[in-house]
Scaffold this active site. Structure first.
Site, PDB file in Angstrom:
ATOM      1  N   ALA A  70       6.096  -5.164   2.908  1.00 34.86           N
ATOM      2  CA  ALA A  70       5.740  -3.754   2.736  1.00 34.86           C
ATOM      3  C   ALA A  70       6.343  -3.149   1.469  1.00 34.86           C
ATOM      4  O   ALA A  70       5.691  -2.375   0.772  1.00 34.86           O
ATOM      5  CB  ALA A  70       6.188  -2.966   3.958  1.00 34.86           C
ATOM      6  N   ASN A 161       9.319   4.803  11.457  1.00 37.92           N
ATOM      7  CA  ASN A 161      10.148   3.695  11.931  1.00 37.92           C
ATOM      8  C   ASN A 161      11.369   4.152  12.711  1.00 37.92           C
ATOM      9  O   ASN A 161      12.005   3.354  13.382  1.00 37.92           O
ATOM     10  CB  ASN A 161      10.595   2.832  10.745  1.00 37.92           C
ATOM     11  CG  ASN A 161      11.189   3.644   9.631  1.00 37.92           C
ATOM     12  OD1 ASN A 161      10.550   4.557   9.095  1.00 37.92           O
ATOM     13  ND2 ASN A 161      12.416   3.359   9.275  1.00 37.92           N
ATOM     14  N   GLN A 189       4.781   0.109  10.513  1.00 36.38           N
ATOM     15  CA  GLN A 189       5.151   0.133  11.930  1.00 36.38           C
ATOM     16  C   GLN A 189       3.918   0.222  12.837  1.00 36.38           C
ATOM     17  O   GLN A 189       4.029   0.082  14.055  1.00 36.38           O
ATOM     18  CB  GLN A 189       6.078   1.327  12.219  1.00 36.38           C
ATOM     19  CG  GLN A 189       7.431   1.239  11.536  1.00 36.38           C
ATOM     20  CD  GLN A 189       8.335   0.168  12.141  1.00 36.38           C
ATOM     21  OE1 GLN A 189       8.151  -0.264  13.275  1.00 36.38           O
ATOM     22  NE2 GLN A 189       9.326  -0.260  11.377  1.00 36.38           N
ATOM     23  N   SER A 209       3.685  -5.313   6.833  1.00 38.15           N
ATOM     24  CA  SER A 209       4.649  -6.417   6.722  1.00 38.15           C
ATOM     25  C   SER A 209       4.559  -7.273   7.982  1.00 38.15           C
ATOM     26  O   SER A 209       4.705  -6.744   9.092  1.00 38.15           O
ATOM     27  CB  SER A 209       6.068  -5.836   6.651  1.00 38.15           C
ATOM     28  OG  SER A 209       6.775  -6.265   5.527  1.00 38.15           O
ATOM     29  N   ALA A 210       4.366  -8.602   7.820  1.00 40.67           N
ATOM     30  CA  ALA A 210       4.116  -9.463   8.986  1.00 40.67           C
ATOM     31  C   ALA A 210       5.277  -9.512   9.979  1.00 40.67           C
ATOM     32  O   ALA A 210       5.066  -9.674  11.179  1.00 40.67           O
ATOM     33  CB  ALA A 210       3.800 -10.883   8.504  1.00 40.67           C
ATOM     34  N   HIS A 211       6.517  -9.344   9.477  1.00 38.45           N
ATOM     35  CA  HIS A 211       7.646  -9.518  10.414  1.00 38.45           C
ATOM     36  C   HIS A 211       7.778  -8.363  11.406  1.00 38.45           C
ATOM     37  O   HIS A 211       8.581  -8.427  12.335  1.00 38.45           O
ATOM     38  CB  HIS A 211       8.956  -9.747   9.657  1.00 38.45           C
ATOM     39  CG  HIS A 211       9.520  -8.555   8.947  1.00 38.45           C
ATOM     40  ND1 HIS A 211      10.621  -7.873   9.412  1.00 38.45           N
ATOM     41  CD2 HIS A 211       9.159  -7.933   7.804  1.00 38.45           C
ATOM     42  CE1 HIS A 211      10.919  -6.890   8.566  1.00 38.45           C
ATOM     43  NE2 HIS A 211      10.043  -6.901   7.586  1.00 38.45           N
ATOM     44  N   THR A 250       1.802 -18.082  -7.087  1.00 37.07           N
ATOM     45  CA  THR A 250       1.177 -18.978  -6.105  1.00 37.07           C
ATOM     46  C   THR A 250       1.334 -18.415  -4.705  1.00 37.07           C
ATOM     47  O   THR A 250       2.440 -18.013  -4.306  1.00 37.07           O
ATOM     48  CB  THR A 250       1.859 -20.372  -6.178  1.00 37.07           C
ATOM     49  OG1 THR A 250       1.724 -20.857  -7.515  1.00 37.07           O
ATOM     50  CG2 THR A 250       1.216 -21.363  -5.212  1.00 37.07           C
ATOM     51  N   CYS A 341      21.555   2.428   5.741  1.00 40.26           N
ATOM     52  CA  CYS A 341      22.757   2.004   5.029  1.00 40.26           C
ATOM     53  C   CYS A 341      22.520   2.041   3.532  1.00 40.26           C
ATOM     54  O   CYS A 341      21.599   1.415   3.041  1.00 40.26           O
ATOM     55  CB  CYS A 341      23.130   0.592   5.438  1.00 40.26           C
ATOM     56  SG  CYS A 341      24.057   0.610   6.951  1.00 40.26           S
TER      57      CYS A 341
HETATM   58  C1  LIG Z   1       7.872   2.142   7.713  1.00 41.89           C
HETATM   59  C2  LIG Z   1       8.417   1.025   6.891  1.00 41.89           C
HETATM   60  N1  LIG Z   1       8.014   0.889   5.624  1.00 41.89           N
HETATM   61  C3  LIG Z   1       8.459  -0.107   4.855  1.00 41.89           C
HETATM   62  C4  LIG Z   1       9.356  -1.019   5.315  1.00 41.89           C
HETATM   63  C5  LIG Z   1       9.830  -2.127   4.414  1.00 41.89           C
HETATM   64  O1  LIG Z   1       9.416  -3.358   4.922  1.00 41.89           O
HETATM   65  P1  LIG Z   1       9.867  -4.744   4.268  1.00 41.89           P
HETATM   66  O2  LIG Z   1      11.369  -4.733   4.291  1.00 41.89           O
HETATM   67  O3  LIG Z   1       9.291  -5.778   5.157  1.00 41.89           O
HETATM   68  O4  LIG Z   1       9.359  -4.798   2.886  1.00 41.89           O
HETATM   69  C6  LIG Z   1       9.840  -0.913   6.637  1.00 41.89           C
HETATM   70  C7  LIG Z   1      10.861  -1.838   7.163  1.00 41.89           C
HETATM   71  O5  LIG Z   1      11.757  -1.455   7.871  1.00 41.89           O
HETATM   72  C8  LIG Z   1       9.328   0.135   7.458  1.00 41.89           C
HETATM   73  O6  LIG Z   1       9.729   0.293   8.705  1.00 41.89           O
END
Ligand SMILES: Cc1ncc(COP(=O)(O)O)c(C=O)c1O
Length: 395
Positions: A70, A161, A189, A209-211, A250, A341
Site C-alpha cells: 500500500a 485502520n 483495510q 496490500s495483500a498482507h 521484475t 510509533c
Molecule cells: C490504511 C492503511 N494504509 C496504508 C498502510 C500501509 O501498508 P503497507 O505497510 O503494507 O505498505 C496500512 C498499513 O497499516 C494501512 O492500514
C-alpha cells in the site's frame, strides 16, 4: 499468544502458501522473458492472477499495477498524479485521519512545485467528533468546501485502520468529480473485508496490500482508472519498462499468485467470515464492557448498523490506565495502542485526536482487530487476561 491485531497484519492463509510455493521452486522463470516457455508459463500465471483480481474489483485488467504494498501504491497514486507533466492543478485534499503513508506523502509534496510551477497546496479536512453517530467519518460539508477547480486529487481512505470507520465512498467520488478532480482511495483495510467495486464506487485510484487479507507482506496493487475517466500518472520507479512503464522491476510471481489466491478466498468466504468475526467482536466488547468500569467505545457504534465499522475492529478507552501499560501487563495477547510509533517516541493517535479526544484519552485507548482464525475460546481467554491485568493495574 492470542493474536488480536489483524489491522496491523494477518497471517498467510495456508491455502495461499500452498498456491505460491511452486512459483518459488518449480516455476521460477522470469515472467518478462518471453523467448522460452519457462518465462511464458510464469507470465500466464501472473496474467491469470491479475485477471482474477481485476474481475473481483470490477476494474479493467490493464488498470491493475502490482506494487510492493500500500505504501508504494499510495506514493505512485498521489505523487504520480501531481507530478504528471500535464497536471495543471496544484491542490490535494486529504482527510486528517488518513494513514501516515498518505499524510507524509502529502506533507512531502507540500514542499514541492506542481507541474504548472505553483507550490503544491495540501488541504486537510476533518471528521465527525467522537460523540457523533458517524464518529470518525469524513465531514462531507468540509469536503465540499475544500474541493474546487484547483484540486487535482482527493485522497480519502475506504476504512480506517484504527477505528474501523467506513467512508461513504460513492458520495465522496461524486463531490470529487463534480470539481473535475480525481479520487484516490486507500482501501488497504477494506479490500478482502468489504465488497470493493472500483466501478460502482467510481474510485479512480485504489490502493491495497495483500498482507491485510491473509496474503504475503510487501505485495500490493494500485488500480489506475476504472474506465470512467482518464488517469495520468508519472511513474515513480523507472527502469526495465515493466507494467507498461508505470512501475519498473521484475514482478514476483509467487507473491502475485498468492495475492490473487488470498483475494479469491476472502471474497468467496466473506459472508461466513464476516458473520463469525462480528460475533467474536461482540463477545470481546461484551466481556470487557461488563467487567471494566468506565470502559468506552472509540468510534462509531455498530449496533444499529454494522456497515459503519469494519467487522473485526474494536477501539476502546480506559478510564484510568494508559494503553501502553495495559499492553505491557497482558503479554500473551497481541493488540495495539492507538498510537503510531515515530522513531523512539510513541505519539498519541492522530485519528483519536482528530475526533476531538484529548491527548490523555488517546493515550488510554487501544485497538483490537479480530480475524479469520480467531475462536470464541481465544476471545474468552484474551478477555480473562485483559480483565485480570487491568484489575492489577488499578489495584
Ligand atoms: C490504511 C492503511 N494504509 C496504508 C498502510 C500501509 O501498508 P503497507 O505497510 O503494507 O505498505 C496500512 C498499513 O497499516 C494501512 O492500514
Amino acid at each position: 499468544m492470542i493474536y488480536l491485531d489483524h489491522h496491523a497484519t494477518t497471517p498467510c492463509d495456508p491455502r495461499v502458501v500452498e498456491a505460491m510455493l511452486p512459483y518459488l521452486t518449480q516455476h521460477f522463470g522470469n515472467p518478462h522473458s518471453d523467448s522460452h516457455e519457462a518465462g511464458r508459463e510464469v507470465r500466464r500465471a501472473i496474467d491469470q492472477s491479475i485477471d482474477s483480481m481485476a474481475a473481483i474489483l470490477n476494474a479493467p485488467r490493464e488498470s491493475v499495477v502490482i506494487t510492493s504494498g500500500a505504501t508504494e501504491s499510495i506514493n505512485l497514486a498521489i505523487r504520480g498524479v501531481l507530478m504528471h507533466p500535464r497536471c495543471k492543478r496544484h491542490q490535494v485534499v486529504v482527510c486528517e485521519t488518513e494513514h501516515p503513508a498518505v499524510l507524509e506523502v502529502a506533507d512531502d509534496l507540500s514542499k514541492q512545485l506542481s507541474a504548472g510551477g505553483q507550490p503544491i497546496e495540501i488541504i486537510r479536512v476533518g471528521v465527525h467528533p467522537h460523540d457523533h453517530p458517524s464518529a470518525g467519518q469524513v465531514d462531507l460539508v468540509q469536503l465540499r468546501a475544500a474541493v474546487n477547480n484547483q484540486t487535482a486529487l482527493v485522497s480519502i481512505m475506504w476504512a480506517n485502520n484504527e477505528i474501523g470507520s467506513v467512508a461513504p465512498i460513492k458520495t465522496i467520488a461524486e463531490i470529487t468529480h463534480e470539481a473535475g478532480a480525481l479520487l484516490h482511495c486507500d482501501a488497504t483495510q477494506a479490500v478482502g473485508r468489504l465488497p470493493v467495486d472500483a466501478l460502482a464506487s467510481d474510485v479512480d485510484l485504489l490502493t491495497a496490500s495483500a498482507h491485510k487479507f491473509y496474503g504475503p507482506k510487501s505485495t500490493g496493487f494500485l488500480v489506475v482508472g476504472n474506465g470512467n475517466r482518464r488517469v495520468r500518472l508519472r511513474p515513480q520507479i523507472v527502469g526495465g519498462g515493466q507494467q507498461r512503464g508505470l512501475r519498473g522491476g521484475t514482478l514476483n510471481p509467487a507473491s502475485i499468485v498468492a495475492m490473487a489466491t488470498a483475494l479469491r478466498i476472502a471474497i468467496d468466504e466473506m459472508e461466513s467470515d464476516t458473520s463469525r468475526i462480528l460475533t467474536l467482536r461482540e463477545l470481546l466488547w461484551g466481556r470487557l464492557h461488563e467487567s471494566i468500569d468506565g470502559l468506552q467505545l472509540n468510534g462509531a457504534n455498530w449496533h444499529d448498523d454494522s456497515s459503519v465499522r469494519l467487522p473485526g475492529n474494536l477501539n476502546v478507552r480506559l478510564r484510568d490506565v494508559e494503553g501502553e501499560a495495559w499492553m505491557a501487563a497482558t503479554p500473551e495477547v497481541a493488540f495495539s495502542s492507538g498510537s503510531a510509533c515515530s522513531s523512539t517516541e510513541a505519539l498519541p493517535s492522530h485519528v483519536l485526536l482528530a475526533m476531538g479526544l484529548t491527548e490523555s484519552e488517546a493515550r488510554r485507548s487501544v485497538r483490537f482487530g479480530v480475524g479469520r482464525f480467531n475462536t470464541a475460546d481465544e476471545i474468552n481467554s484474551a478477555a480473562d487476561q485483559l480483565i485480570a491485568s487491568h484489575q492489577k493495574l488499578v489495584g
